[in-house]
Design a protein around this motif. Sequence first.
Motif, short mmCIF file in Angstrom:
data_model
loop_
_atom_site.label_atom_id
_atom_site.label_comp_id
_atom_site.label_asym_id
_atom_site.label_seq_id
_atom_site.Cartn_x
_atom_site.Cartn_y
_atom_site.Cartn_z
N SER A 1 0.87 -1.19 0.00
CA SER A 1 0.00 0.00 0.00
C SER A 1 0.90 1.23 0.00
CB SER A 1 -0.92 0.00 1.23
OG SER A 1 -0.12 -0.03 2.42
N SER B 1 -4.60 1.53 -1.74
CA SER B 1 -4.99 0.48 -0.80
C SER B 1 -4.06 -0.73 -0.93
CB SER B 1 -6.43 0.05 -1.06
OG SER B 1 -7.30 1.15 -0.93
N ILE C 1 -3.61 -3.65 -2.13
CA ILE C 1 -4.10 -4.64 -3.09
C ILE C 1 -3.04 -4.95 -4.15
CG2 ILE C 1 -6.54 -4.02 -2.80
CD1 ILE C 1 -6.34 -2.40 -5.38
N TYR C 2 -1.83 -4.45 -3.95
CA TYR C 2 -0.80 -4.57 -4.99
C TYR C 2 0.32 -5.52 -4.55
CZ TYR C 2 -3.29 -0.61 -6.89
OH TYR C 2 -4.27 0.21 -7.38
N GLN D 1 0.19 -5.93 -10.11
CA GLN D 1 -1.00 -6.63 -9.63
C GLN D 1 -1.24 -7.85 -10.52
OE1 GLN D 1 -4.68 -4.32 -9.70
NE2 GLN D 1 -5.23 -5.08 -7.69
#
Length: 599
Positions: free
Chosen positions: A262, A273, A275-276, A291
């Motif tokens: 993040s 966020s 999510i990576y 990603q």
Amino acid sequence: MRTLLLIFFIIAAAHVSADDKFTVAKKDSETGLWGYVNKEESGRTLWFKRAKRVSFGTLGIGGGSKNELLTHGYEDEWVISPQYEDVAKEFSEGLAAVQLHGKVGYIDTLNRFVIEPKFESMKNLDGFSLGLAAVKINGKYGFIDKNGAFVIKPIYEYAENFRDNKLATVKQDGKFGAINLNGELVVPCKFPLEEAMTSVPFSNKPYREAKEQAAKDYAAGKYARTLDITTKAAAEADAKINGGGNGETRKITVKDENGLKSAYADDGSCVLSPIYDDIVPEDDNLLMIAQNGKWGVADAFGRIIIPAKYDIITYDDGASMIVADTGGRIGLYRTSGMMVLPPCLDGIDEFVDGKAIAYINYESGLVDTNGELTDSIVEKAFLKAVKMDESNAPRHEVTSLYNQILLACPDFAMAHNNIGIMDIEAEDYKEGMNRLKVAHKLEPENTEIAANLKQAKKDRNQRRWNRIGSALEVAAVVVGVATTAYTTVETIKHGSSGGGGGSMGAGDIGSGSGGGSSCAQILSEISRYENKLAKEAKSTGGKAAHEAGKNAAHRIAPDMVDGSTAMDLRVINSGKSLMRTYQKRIDELKRRARKKGCL
């Protein structure tokens, strides 16, 4: 006072840039996010101008999948890629309001924040008018200048931007009224509907009177203080815009949260966020994001400039260009998310002085930051495809190179011509005919393309007669009148078709290399390549002479004059290589012509 008004009008006019007229908001159907697309031909990049030449609207050859095929799926030229929850419909005075993560800020036409997102979301986003913009904070509306400072305090339930008549609609206690540029309430807030105040006869009398008074007050200089503030703020905003770059560097901290990355701003706010798979900070406030095994580009504000869909993403900070690689093909983007060249290159070196050496199928040339390919790289790749075709290379390899060429240069007529012939040879007649039509419309004076299209039409007509003949003969057997049906068929064939209906086989159709069966076509191609050779010889000779002069001067005064660079020599060598290719092609055509007795 007249001087102040003149300065204000000059600055306001300067903000209405060409980009203001060309860009318009659009919502991306796939992501649901908003960006800006180019709507005017004169404002398009070179690649999109070429792509639009072969699109449905220009050539009229059919829409749907055909349209997508010819524009390679890039129907819209995104000047600013879809990355916002909401945006103003268009830019006004050089700026547009955008909503990001629930906050409203103002960007310029290069997608740089002139006023960072800090205001609350509003029903209608807009740009600036008369140097002011209506914004919402703590539930109330007020008006800011181009530095983001309040000029008219936020005390209203609702407000709209100022109109040309120097009045702005506001709302208090559930009723509409209007204020002037000094923030004075000149139409009482007593109207339940805005239209009743501004448009309905009789009831709009206070508004009409206020409008007339505002014009008088403006001419008399009664808004001097407000104009002075907005003029200075506009000049400071201009300095920030014209200064280039992506604004002040924002410190970003990348964190690992349960195995995912993040990003956080210096004030502790989360901009990306967790999510990576990876986040790699780059220069100019950019962040490379990974990603699901793919890479994209975000920035320090949390804008997703390019979604994570590429195999490799790099940033050339010297040229402010994003280099995106997918499946071994490389495309170019600007930091706004604007594509200047789709993934069509096999390789690219670093940019130097706005240009880089690029490669298509081992042929080299130059590409600039506008995506323009030079040094005959496309033609050199085309000649290689022609030679592959003539040497009976696998069809998929030849068509792959032709399609790569068309991705780089969508209006390359001879590439369309050659694919069309290959499609016809593979009995994909409809696709082949459409390709030949495209080629002919792109270059109506090209005799070779015209001859190929004419022959393809003859073959198509013959195939139609064959179908008619077969149907009639079957019917004749069924009804027992075979002789009459046969006579009818022959009459249609030889009478209506104007003589013989003979069909030339697919192998007799001239290839894109000029290999048509007639002497006229061969001689025409010899002349065309001789002209190309002469043109390239003149160009390369001039470059060589120029570099020789530079080197001679460098030897005399090395401290004052630079000699040739490696790139200069590569350009000259590429030109010489192309000349050799042209000469070899001419020799091949002449041998063919002598064999056929044309010479």
